[in-house]
Design a protein around this motif. Sequence first.
Motif, short mmCIF file in Angstrom:
data_model
loop_
_atom_site.label_atom_id
_atom_site.label_comp_id
_atom_site.label_asym_id
_atom_site.label_seq_id
_atom_site.Cartn_x
_atom_site.Cartn_y
_atom_site.Cartn_z
N PHE A 187 1.01 -1.30 -0.20
CA PHE A 187 -0.03 -0.06 0.10
C PHE A 187 0.87 1.13 0.03
O PHE A 187 0.34 2.25 -0.53
CB PHE A 187 -0.94 -0.11 1.18
CG PHE A 187 -1.70 -1.18 1.33
CD1 PHE A 187 -2.65 -1.82 0.28
CD2 PHE A 187 -1.27 -2.28 2.47
CE1 PHE A 187 -3.11 -3.06 0.39
CE2 PHE A 187 -2.06 -3.49 2.34
CZ PHE A 187 -3.20 -3.73 1.53
N GLY A 218 -8.22 -15.25 -10.72
CA GLY A 218 -8.06 -15.84 -9.54
C GLY A 218 -9.08 -15.70 -8.31
O GLY A 218 -10.15 -15.54 -8.66
N THR A 273 3.41 -8.88 -17.56
CA THR A 273 2.01 -7.82 -17.44
C THR A 273 2.50 -6.37 -17.39
O THR A 273 1.71 -5.60 -17.63
CB THR A 273 1.18 -8.12 -16.41
OG1 THR A 273 1.50 -8.16 -15.03
CG2 THR A 273 0.83 -9.67 -16.53
N ALA A 305 -5.40 -3.71 -9.57
CA ALA A 305 -4.07 -4.82 -9.65
C ALA A 305 -3.05 -4.01 -9.37
O ALA A 305 -2.51 -4.08 -8.16
CB ALA A 305 -4.36 -5.85 -10.83
N1 LIG Z 1 -5.51 -2.88 -4.58
C1 LIG Z 1 -5.37 -3.75 -3.60
O1 LIG Z 1 -5.63 -3.39 -2.37
C2 LIG Z 1 -4.99 -5.19 -3.82
C3 LIG Z 1 -4.56 -5.71 -4.99
N2 LIG Z 1 -4.15 -6.99 -5.24
C4 LIG Z 1 -3.44 -7.25 -6.59
O2 LIG Z 1 -4.58 -8.07 -7.23
C5 LIG Z 1 -3.87 -9.29 -7.95
C6 LIG Z 1 -4.61 -10.45 -7.81
O3 LIG Z 1 -4.80 -10.75 -6.55
P1 LIG Z 1 -5.43 -12.45 -6.72
O4 LIG Z 1 -6.76 -12.68 -7.32
O5 LIG Z 1 -5.37 -12.77 -5.12
O6 LIG Z 1 -4.28 -13.03 -7.29
P2 LIG Z 1 -4.35 -14.90 -7.68
O7 LIG Z 1 -3.07 -15.35 -7.85
O8 LIG Z 1 -5.48 -15.45 -6.86
O9 LIG Z 1 -5.24 -14.36 -9.23
C7 LIG Z 1 -4.33 -13.96 -10.35
C8 LIG Z 1 -4.82 -14.66 -11.33
O10 LIG Z 1 -4.06 -13.88 -12.88
C9 LIG Z 1 -3.71 -14.68 -13.57
N3 LIG Z 1 -2.86 -14.57 -14.44
C10 LIG Z 1 -1.43 -14.21 -14.08
N4 LIG Z 1 -0.55 -13.56 -15.14
C11 LIG Z 1 -1.55 -13.71 -16.12
C12 LIG Z 1 -1.39 -12.94 -17.58
N5 LIG Z 1 -0.24 -12.83 -17.96
N6 LIG Z 1 -2.36 -13.02 -18.20
C13 LIG Z 1 -3.66 -13.45 -17.64
N7 LIG Z 1 -3.80 -13.97 -16.38
C14 LIG Z 1 -2.90 -14.04 -15.44
C15 LIG Z 1 -3.58 -16.06 -12.67
O11 LIG Z 1 -3.32 -17.27 -13.55
C16 LIG Z 1 -4.35 -16.25 -11.66
O12 LIG Z 1 -5.69 -16.67 -11.93
C17 LIG Z 1 -2.48 -9.39 -6.99
O13 LIG Z 1 -1.45 -9.90 -7.51
C18 LIG Z 1 -2.22 -7.83 -6.58
O14 LIG Z 1 -1.52 -7.28 -7.41
C19 LIG Z 1 -4.40 -7.96 -4.48
C20 LIG Z 1 -4.89 -7.65 -3.14
C21 LIG Z 1 -5.17 -6.20 -2.70
#
Ligand SMILES: NC(=O)C1=CN([C@@H]2O[C@H](COP(=O)(O)OP(=O)(O)OC[C@H]3O[C@@H](n4cnc5c(N)ncnc54)[C@H](O)[C@@H]3O)[C@@H](O)[C@H]2O)C=CC1
Length: 293
Positions: free
Chosen positions: A29, A131, A192, A214
Amino acid sequence: QKTNQSCTLIATELEKHIADAHVLITTPFHPAYVSADRIRRGKNLELLLTAGIGSDHIELPAAAAAGLTVAEVTGSNTVSVAEDQLMRILVLMRNFLPGHHQAISGEWDLAGIAHRAYDLEGKTVGTVGAGRIGKLLLQRLKPFGCNLLYHDRLRVDAALEEELGAAFEEDLDAMLPKCDVVVLNMPLTEKTKGMFNKEKIAKMKKGVIIVNNARGAIMDTQAVADACKSGHIAGYGGDVWYPQPAPKEHPWRYMPNNAMTPHISGTTIDGQVSRTTQQAPSLASRYAPLANR
Ligand SMILES: NC(=O)C1=CN([C@@H]2O[C@H](COP(=O)(O)OP(=O)(O)OC[C@H]3O[C@@H](n4cnc5c(N)ncnc54)[C@H](O)[C@@H]3O)[C@@H](O)[C@H]2O)C=CC1
């Protein structure tokens, strides 16, 4: 000024203690960027723990080369983020912010709001990444009667796909032109980084709404600002920037039709409780065996 002061304080404290620390806990954050240089100077470091999700503020190749464990609190604030994304979609789709501005500034100009306010029902919403957060968002969108699409490296299993009511799009470039709303739900990686550049944005519908909680660096900063200005992007919302804290002159602060905030979607009280209660066991599991020797 408050931000600058707290940045300086964090940096000073980190520099003071990094040579002694065994565990470094950072958050996405207000990140203390864990550079190769800091890793080199952290001679006692064993564990880099991200209090949240997404460890892109850490130079992972340098951490791996130094033999460090990098861990994060997976799943800790996923509900908080999915709810926030739904809120931002609605805020932008309904053109809520200018209406609120009118309310607090003594205006009453319905046409000024209504000419670009739409229902979410019947719109096509695509998530790039399905995800943990992407799936929660799809679940929450289902009752709104949208046409739901998702693109991911991995297809979710058929039963869950049916439950979510979302269609898989293997080819991102084929999905983008279909979407009224695009939500980013994938990590920031070498693949990405800067993925959503001028060319990618041009593939999207004119008038698209983008929500990105993200990571800011998945987007080309200037391409987003330009497309908001031209109207190709009708609304851009999110809580992530690059770098963080965002400098005062960051163009996303000033682009039209933005629903930006500081990085707050995962920091509800519930998200904080979940993060800290999961973080303690993560530390305990690593150090308890040593302590009990
Ligand atoms: N704004 C905030 O406060 C927060 C932001 N986040 C962000 O959200 C992101 C996602 O979190 P989660 O869903 O928990 O992660 P996760 O790991 O459960 O899901 C990520 C998904 O992205 C897919 N992925 C990865 N690379 C890819 C690509 N090149 N093309 C297509 N799909 C791709 C994966 O296969 C997976 O299904 C985190 O990496 C983080 O950067 C996460 C939590 C808090």
